[in-house]
Design a protein around this motif. Structure first.
Motif, PDB file in Angstrom:
ATOM      1  N   ARG A  64      39.278  78.998  60.766  1.00 44.43           N
ATOM      2  CA  ARG A  64      38.696  79.528  61.996  1.00 44.43           C
ATOM      3  C   ARG A  64      38.718  78.515  63.141  1.00 44.43           C
ATOM      4  NH1 ARG A  64      35.613  84.094  62.269  1.00 44.43           N
ATOM      5  NH2 ARG A  64      35.662  85.398  60.406  1.00 44.43           N
ATOM      6  N   ASN A  65      38.918  77.251  62.799  1.00 46.30           N
ATOM      7  CA  ASN A  65      38.979  76.191  63.809  1.00 46.30           C
ATOM      8  C   ASN A  65      37.763  76.238  64.733  1.00 46.30           C
ATOM      9  OD1 ASN A  65      40.182  73.939  65.043  1.00 46.30           O
ATOM     10  ND2 ASN A  65      41.216  75.204  66.567  1.00 46.30           N
ATOM     11  N   TYR A  66      36.597  76.455  64.124  1.00 44.06           N
ATOM     12  CA  TYR A  66      35.349  76.514  64.892  1.00 44.06           C
ATOM     13  C   TYR A  66      34.503  75.309  64.505  1.00 44.06           C
ATOM     14  CZ  TYR A  66      31.448  78.498  67.461  1.00 44.06           C
ATOM     15  OH  TYR A  66      30.445  78.710  68.394  1.00 44.06           O
ATOM     16  N   HIS A  67      34.145  74.509  65.511  1.00 48.73           N
ATOM     17  CA  HIS A  67      33.455  73.238  65.275  1.00 48.73           C
ATOM     18  C   HIS A  67      32.138  73.203  66.045  1.00 48.73           C
ATOM     19  CE1 HIS A  67      37.235  71.808  63.501  1.00 48.73           C
ATOM     20  NE2 HIS A  67      37.811  72.471  64.489  1.00 48.73           N
ATOM     21  N   VAL A  68      31.330  72.205  65.735  1.00 48.46           N
ATOM     22  CA  VAL A  68      30.022  72.095  66.402  1.00 48.46           C
ATOM     23  C   VAL A  68      30.195  72.021  67.913  1.00 48.46           C
ATOM     24  CG1 VAL A  68      27.937  70.705  66.624  1.00 48.46           C
ATOM     25  CG2 VAL A  68      28.973  71.028  64.375  1.00 48.46           C
ATOM     26  N   LYS A  69      31.247  71.375  68.381  1.00 48.28           N
ATOM     27  CA  LYS A  69      31.443  71.267  69.829  1.00 48.28           C
ATOM     28  C   LYS A  69      31.606  72.632  70.489  1.00 48.28           C
ATOM     29  CE  LYS A  69      33.981  68.912  73.484  1.00 48.28           C
ATOM     30  NZ  LYS A  69      35.067  67.976  73.840  1.00 48.28           N
ATOM     31  N   ASN A  70      32.092  73.635  69.737  1.00 51.72           N
ATOM     32  CA  ASN A  70      32.224  74.970  70.308  1.00 51.72           C
ATOM     33  C   ASN A  70      30.877  75.545  70.752  1.00 51.72           C
ATOM     34  OD1 ASN A  70      34.698  74.871  68.182  1.00 51.72           O
ATOM     35  ND2 ASN A  70      35.200  76.138  69.947  1.00 51.72           N
ATOM     36  N   LEU A  71      29.796  75.093  70.133  1.00 56.34           N
ATOM     37  CA  LEU A  71      28.474  75.536  70.571  1.00 56.34           C
ATOM     38  C   LEU A  71      28.177  75.038  71.975  1.00 56.34           C
ATOM     39  CD1 LEU A  71      28.338  75.909  67.437  1.00 56.34           C
ATOM     40  CD2 LEU A  71      25.927  75.328  67.592  1.00 56.34           C
ATOM     41  N   VAL A  72      28.748  73.882  72.314  1.00 59.28           N
ATOM     42  CA  VAL A  72      28.552  73.314  73.648  1.00 59.28           C
ATOM     43  C   VAL A  72      29.465  73.997  74.655  1.00 59.28           C
ATOM     44  CG1 VAL A  72      28.652  71.207  75.020  1.00 59.28           C
ATOM     45  CG2 VAL A  72      27.903  71.096  72.631  1.00 59.28           C
ATOM     46  N   THR A  73      30.759  74.092  74.340  1.00 62.19           N
ATOM     47  CA  THR A  73      31.719  74.648  75.303  1.00 62.19           C
ATOM     48  C   THR A  73      31.475  76.125  75.578  1.00 62.19           C
ATOM     49  OG1 THR A  73      33.310  75.079  73.522  1.00 62.19           O
ATOM     50  CG2 THR A  73      33.492  72.971  74.681  1.00 62.19           C
ATOM     51  N   SER A  74      30.887  76.839  74.620  1.00 62.69           N
ATOM     52  CA  SER A  74      30.597  78.258  74.815  1.00 62.69           C
ATOM     53  C   SER A  74      29.316  78.493  75.607  1.00 62.69           C
ATOM     54  CB  SER A  74      30.466  78.957  73.455  1.00 62.69           C
ATOM     55  OG  SER A  74      29.338  78.468  72.746  1.00 62.69           O
ATOM     56  N   GLY A  75      28.522  77.442  75.779  1.00 63.01           N
ATOM     57  CA  GLY A  75      27.227  77.594  76.439  1.00 63.01           C
ATOM     58  C   GLY A  75      26.125  78.046  75.501  1.00 63.01           C
ATOM     59  N   SER A  76      26.448  78.221  74.217  1.00 69.26           N
ATOM     60  CA  SER A  76      25.462  78.744  73.262  1.00 69.26           C
ATOM     61  C   SER A  76      24.367  77.741  72.928  1.00 69.26           C
ATOM     62  CB  SER A  76      26.170  79.186  71.975  1.00 69.26           C
ATOM     63  OG  SER A  76      27.091  80.221  72.223  1.00 69.26           O
ATOM     64  N   ALA A  77      24.694  76.450  72.925  1.00 72.46           N
ATOM     65  CA  ALA A  77      23.732  75.437  72.487  1.00 72.46           C
ATOM     66  C   ALA A  77      22.463  75.445  73.330  1.00 72.46           C
ATOM     67  CB  ALA A  77      24.380  74.055  72.517  1.00 72.46           C
ATOM     68  N   SER A  78      22.586  75.753  74.600  1.00 72.13           N
ATOM     69  CA  SER A  78      21.410  75.747  75.471  1.00 72.13           C
ATOM     70  C   SER A  78      20.553  76.997  75.298  1.00 72.13           C
ATOM     71  CB  SER A  78      21.852  75.631  76.936  1.00 72.13           C
ATOM     72  OG  SER A  78      22.637  76.750  77.309  1.00 72.13           O
ATOM     73  N   LYS A  79      21.055  77.992  74.552  1.00 70.48           N
ATOM     74  CA  LYS A  79      20.352  79.276  74.455  1.00 70.48           C
ATOM     75  C   LYS A  79      19.778  79.567  73.081  1.00 70.48           C
ATOM     76  CE  LYS A  79      23.537  80.904  77.981  1.00 70.48           C
ATOM     77  NZ  LYS A  79      24.813  81.594  78.235  1.00 70.48           N
ATOM     78  N   ILE A  80      20.212  78.821  72.075  1.00 66.22           N
ATOM     79  CA  ILE A  80      19.674  79.012  70.733  1.00 66.22           C
ATOM     80  C   ILE A  80      18.475  78.101  70.513  1.00 66.22           C
ATOM     81  CG2 ILE A  80      21.873  79.749  69.745  1.00 66.22           C
ATOM     82  CD1 ILE A  80      22.164  76.855  68.661  1.00 66.22           C
ATOM     83  N   THR A  81      17.708  78.389  69.461  1.00 68.42           N
ATOM     84  CA  THR A  81      16.584  77.524  69.093  1.00 68.42           C
ATOM     85  C   THR A  81      16.821  76.842  67.754  1.00 68.42           C
ATOM     86  OG1 THR A  81      15.422  79.364  68.024  1.00 68.42           O
ATOM     87  CG2 THR A  81      14.943  78.955  70.363  1.00 68.42           C
ATOM     88  N   HIS A  82      17.563  77.500  66.868  1.00 68.21           N
ATOM     89  CA  HIS A  82      17.752  76.980  65.511  1.00 68.21           C
ATOM     90  C   HIS A  82      19.168  77.269  65.032  1.00 68.21           C
ATOM     91  CE1 HIS A  82      13.395  77.559  65.885  1.00 68.21           C
ATOM     92  NE2 HIS A  82      13.246  76.667  64.921  1.00 68.21           N
ATOM     93  N   ILE A  83      19.628  76.417  64.099  1.00 71.11           N
ATOM     94  CA  ILE A  83      20.918  76.598  63.429  1.00 71.11           C
ATOM     95  C   ILE A  83      20.683  76.547  61.927  1.00 71.11           C
ATOM     96  CG2 ILE A  83      23.182  75.567  62.987  1.00 71.11           C
ATOM     97  CD1 ILE A  83      23.046  74.361  65.815  1.00 71.11           C
TER      98      ILE A  83
END
Length: 609
Positions: free
Chosen positions: A255-274
């Motif tokens: 899937r080539n999906y990495h932790v950095k994708n949470l940053v580039t997608s803008g998701s990291a600022s909107k989630i509370t937990h992983i």
């Protein structure tokens, strides 16, 4: 889907002083005045490009240089440029060209070569001395690792650290204190007080000794520290709704999906937990599953959350280190280690036979000194206690409660403990099979898996949405819907605030369907990128756009295919319903199904406000 690419570890980019690799065969004299560093700019599998850089670090000019190193058997130079390279067996010698030997103080020169094999250079010498520029002296060993620090005197803004001394054959000069892997101080004693910290924040500390020749030894174990003050605990704060996403360990492969994708997608600022998924359950014990992806895979600077490349000798790499960097960048995010899942739930039956030992093993994994600061809790994804999933469990109705109680006893109040549970509200179904009401007192919340109710495992249909919010006329099983599952759990005594509504970032579909509305017949599972009958939202939104809604979710009929999935619009409706029910928030499976700009995460975030 679990891929294994451990072999890729051998091709990680190197950029390192070779003195760190081996005991160097240098003559017994004072420090050299030049260094040589090696990198591997390219690796195409059948060969690679190597590069050496020689730098004059002294105060007088160098008139010529000779560099020697060893390659293991099977690795060799096939061609070179900007230096004359020869070999005698596995030892390779590079001499400067007539125009590249003279180096003024501070000047450097590079040469390159093509090679075959996967080995790394060792035993590097430059003009007969150490390639790291010294001042190592042959026979002078590096110091040992100091003891793992202990923390005391913790306040809102400071912590005192103490550790047992390292040993060295020539004597220890000082210690580097590392916070989150970054040096924050150098001290000559075995204690240090770090100040200027943020209240209610997690930190990780380790130390590294330096000897009188300035050689550094191994990094100690890490101690996790949480400053006082700040929020009221590891869970959601008053008035805060949980927005939790699953990050899959194996997603870094196909899937080539990495932790950095949470940053580039803008998701990291909107989630509370992983929830980091999944740890395995073997022999009644928690264990790391894919160690390469978890803590060994090297990331380049452009792939890394921090923008800093992993080095060959750092104590922690892989997803865990990237999560550490993510938390440093977004301190509000809490990370839980999720164990089990559909594939690994078979181990819980044995775990339940000795719940205390199981809990102890889980805490040992979560608090491993290498990543003790990464995880804020544990999630148990047992599919399903006293019922059938991939395998059938016969542990009894009390097993899940007993396991939950043992985890809380072992982890205490400062860790989050959660569980992903069934959403089968049918009479005598999976919710009735275990004591979810009794276990709730030990858990912070339940991730109620309100999806996968219907799908192409019933190859001929009838077509039905896999994540209906409510029942509807013609639903194949009236009890298979989110509202009934939540109501049943509430009736069993689970507080609404401890229930999270589940959202799938994917669709389930059939092929051979002629009817647009739900309830049509099919001939089998629709094709999917990774598995028939299932596809990511990011694909379906374009390949088969929604044509209708039913029971609070969307469906799509395109050609002969019929799919159901949630959209930003239906998620908004589900979040409104969740708030009206007083639920604790929502969770989703999983990040990589979302679009590159995180539109589903955004919909959950906006809907929970």
């Amino acid at each position: 889907m679990r891929f294994r690419h451990r072999a890729a570890a051998g091709f990680a980019t190197l950029l390192l002083p070779l003195a760190g690799l081996v005991g160097l065969a240098a003559p017994a004299h004072a420090a050299t005045e030049a260094t040589a560093t090696y990198s591997k700019p390219q690796d195409w599998g059948s060969g690679f490009e190597g590069k050496w850089t020689v730098k004059n670090t002294g105060t007088t000019a160098i008139s010529s240089w000779t560099l020697q190193w060893d390659f293991p058997t099977g690795t060799k130079v096939t061609s070179a440029w900007d230096a004359d390279v020869t070999n005698s067996g596995n030892t390779w010698t590079a001499k400067n060209k007539s125009w590249s030997g003279s180096l003024a103080p501070g000047a450097s020169v590079s040469f390159g070569f093509n090679g075959t094999g996967s080995g790394s250079p060792s035993n590097c010498t430059l003009n007969g001395a150490s390639c790291d520029g010294g001042p190592s002296v042959p026979g002078d060993s590096a110091p040992s690792a100091p003891g793992t620090p202990t923390a005391s005197g913790i306040t809102d803004t400071s912590v005192k650290l103490s550790w047992s001394a390292a040993t060295d054959d020539k004597g220890v000069k000082n210690y580097d204190v590392l916070r989150g892997g970054t040096k924050v101080a150098t001290v000559t004693t075995t204690s240090y007080t770090d100040t200027g910290l943020t209240a209610g924040t997690d930190y990780s500390y380790s130390v590294q000794a330096r000897d009188t020749a300035d050689q550094t030894g191994p990094v100690s174990g890490a101690v996790a520290v949480r400053t006082t003050g700040g929020d009221t605990g590891p869970g959601p704060q008053p008035g805060e709704k949980v927005n939790l996403g699953y990050f899959t360990e194996w997603g870094v492969y196909g899937r080539n999906y990495h932790v950095k994708n949470l940053v580039t997608s803008g998701s990291a600022s909107k989630i509370t937990h992983i929830n980091y998924a999944f740890g395995n359950v073997k022999n009644g014990q928690c264990t790391v599953d894919d160690t390469f992806a978890a803590y060994d895979k090297a990331y380049t600077a452009d792939q890394s959350v921090s923008g800093t490349a992993d080095t060959w000798d750092q104590p922690l790499r892989g997803n865990f280190n990237q999560l550490r960097q993510l938390k440093a960048k977004y301190p509000h995010i809490k990370v839980l280690y999720s164990f089990g899942g559909w594939t690994y739930s078979g181990g819980f039956g044995q775990a339940a036979q000795n719940a205390a030992a199981f809990a102890k093993s889980c805490k040992a994994v979560v608090e491993d000194p290498r990543w003790a600061d990464v995880f804020d809790g544990i999630d148990i994804d047992w599919e399903y206690p006293n019922a059938c999933g991939l395998t059938c469990d016969t542990s009894g109705a009390a097993a899940f409660k007993n396991l939950s109680q043992a985890l809380r006893t072992e982890f205490g109040k400062d860790y989050l403990i959660t569980a992903a549970i069934t959403a089968d509200a049918s009479s005598g179904g999976k919710i009735d099979a275990a004591d979810y009401g009794g276990a709730a007192q030990y858990l912070d919340w339940y991730n109620v898996m309100t999806y996968d109710y219907f799908g192409a495992w019933d190859a001929k249909g009838p077509t039905a949405p896999h994540s209906p919010l409510t029942s509807y006329s013609g639903i194949p099983n009236a009890a298979f819907n989110s509202a009934d599952a939540i109501a049943k759990l509430k009736a069993k005594g689970v507080p609404a605030a401890k229930l999270l509504l589940g959202i799938g970032f994917y669709g389930r579909g059939w092929t051979g369907v002629t009817q647009s509305a739900p309830g049509g017949t099919a001939t089998g599972a629709a094709p999917g990128t990774y598995e028939a009958g299932i596809e990511d939202y990011k694909v379906l939104k374009n390949s088969c756009p929604a044509t209708g809604t039913v029971a609070g979710t969307a469906y799509a009929h395109c050609g002969t295919q019929w799919w159901s999935y949630d959209t930003p619009s239906t998620i908004a409706g589900k979040m409104s319903w969740a708030k009206n029910q007083g639920l604790g928030g929502a969770f989703f499976w999983e990040f990589s199904g979302d679009t590159a700009n995180g539109e589903l995460v955004t919909a959950i975030s906006n809907g929970l406000k």
